[in-house]
Design a protein around this motif. Structure first.
Motif, PDB file in Angstrom:
ATOM      1  N   SER A  97       0.813  -1.211   0.000  1.00 19.97           N
ATOM      2  CA  SER A  97       0.000   0.000   0.000  1.00 19.97           C
ATOM      3  C   SER A  97       0.850   1.267   0.000  1.00 19.97           C
ATOM      4  O   SER A  97       0.468   2.272  -0.594  1.00 19.97           O
ATOM      5  CB  SER A  97      -0.949   0.004   1.206  1.00 19.97           C
ATOM      6  N   ARG A  98       2.018   1.245   0.644  1.00 22.43           N
ATOM      7  CA  ARG A  98       2.872   2.435   0.643  1.00 22.43           C
ATOM      8  C   ARG A  98       3.390   2.724  -0.763  1.00 22.43           C
ATOM      9  O   ARG A  98       3.559   3.878  -1.137  1.00 22.43           O
ATOM     10  CB  ARG A  98       4.042   2.254   1.610  1.00 22.43           C
ATOM     11  N   TYR A  99       3.651   1.681  -1.520  1.00 23.34           N
ATOM     12  CA  TYR A  99       4.179   1.867  -2.872  1.00 23.34           C
ATOM     13  C   TYR A  99       3.078   2.250  -3.856  1.00 23.34           C
ATOM     14  O   TYR A  99       3.232   3.175  -4.647  1.00 23.34           O
ATOM     15  CB  TYR A  99       4.880   0.591  -3.341  1.00 23.34           C
ATOM     16  N   TRP A 100       1.970   1.520  -3.829  1.00 20.40           N
ATOM     17  CA  TRP A 100       0.928   1.696  -4.840  1.00 20.40           C
ATOM     18  C   TRP A 100      -0.140   2.715  -4.448  1.00 20.40           C
ATOM     19  O   TRP A 100      -0.934   3.144  -5.286  1.00 20.40           O
ATOM     20  CB  TRP A 100       0.245   0.355  -5.123  1.00 20.40           C
ATOM     21  N   GLY A 101      -0.177   3.102  -3.167  1.00 17.64           N
ATOM     22  CA  GLY A 101      -1.249   3.982  -2.705  1.00 17.64           C
ATOM     23  C   GLY A 101      -1.294   5.306  -3.443  1.00 17.64           C
ATOM     24  O   GLY A 101      -2.370   5.809  -3.791  1.00 17.64           O
TER      25      GLY A 101
END
Length: 265
Positions: A205-209
């Motif tokens: 989630s940190r990468y794709w958010g």
């Protein structure tokens, strides 16, 4: 695939794969087959050579179909070739590969290093089928050592067909342009109903958010994509949830029962 990572190395210092052919040193070509197909040098030579290229393209599809037809239920896993073995994303890739095998799936990757290697490694160590679909590139060194069924392609479009045709879903790890290419092509195929019941799961989630925020707040807000389009993507940090999303999509589609998980046979 995914991202053709790292700095380009001198091709003369390693094996160069062109379909089933291996070349070294002075035999390494200065351009790839895809490049020669797509480049326009202004001449009319293509009038005489392109009909023969069609035969080579046909052979890539035939070889790919033949190699993968009996793989069984599988999931394609994408991610960056730049992911280092000591990175958290590498461990994540191993977990994904292992969990997919335990759920009864083969694992298909681009066969390269980084996150692709990690997923292949996890699948192989779990006792499952580890597939790599390689591509002719000027700075890649062939399939990673954890692939036990590999096919090398000259053309990206033939290779991409195999990723979709023989998988019932995509799991996407952090990656760059190559990963984004595969991700959005898959979304487009589902959106246009070229493929159905095909889950696409983003892990991290940190990468794709931030990407999903942009799609929601900019693209959807201006009407270039719809909320229904965004619903085609599942975002999670939980490997078990990622695999469960694929399994549940299979169940909703009424596909044949999966192979039993390892240890229950």
């Amino acid at each position: 695939m995914s991202d053709a990572g790292g700095e380009p190395r001198r091709t003369q210092d390693r094996d160069y794969h062109q379909g089933p052919v291996v070349m070294r040193r002075s035999k390494v070509p200065g351009s790839t087959t895809d490049q020669r197909l797509l480049d326009d040098d202004g001449s009319a030579d293509w009038l005489h050579t392109d009909p023969w290229r069609v035969m080579r393209i046909q052979s890539e599809f035939v070889n790919g179909f033949g190699a993968l037809a009996e793989v069984g239920p599988a999931v394609s896993v994408f991610g960056s070739a730049r992911t280092r073995p000591d990175a958290p994303e590498y461990a994540l890739g191993e977990q994904v590969g292992r969990a997919l095998v335990e759920a009864g799936y083969a694992v298909i990757t681009g066969g390269g290093p980084g996150a692709m290697e990690a997923a292949n490694k996890g699948a192989l160590e779990a006792g499952g089928t580890s597939v790599g679909l390689g591509i002719e590139l000027p700075f890649e060194a062939g399939l990673n050592p954890h692939v036990d069924l590999g096919v090398n392609f000259r053309y990206f479009f033939a290779r991409k067909t195999m990723f979709v045709k023989y998988a019932c879903g995509f799991i996407v790890l952090p990656g760059g342009f190559g990963t984004l290419d595969e991700l959005f092509e898959a979304v487009t195929l589902v959106q246009t109903q070229k493929v159905t019941s095909f889950p696409i799961v983003l892990v991290g989630s940190r990468y794709w958010g931030g990407l999903l925020d942009w799609l929601r707040e900019t693209a959807a807000a201006t009407g270039t994509v719809s909320e229904r389009d965004l619903a085609l993507l599942t975002l999670t940090d939980d490997v078990d949830e990622a695999v469960r999303t694929v399994v549940e999509a299979d169940e909703r589609a009424g596909r044949a029962a999966r192979r039993p998980a390892r240890g229950t046979e």
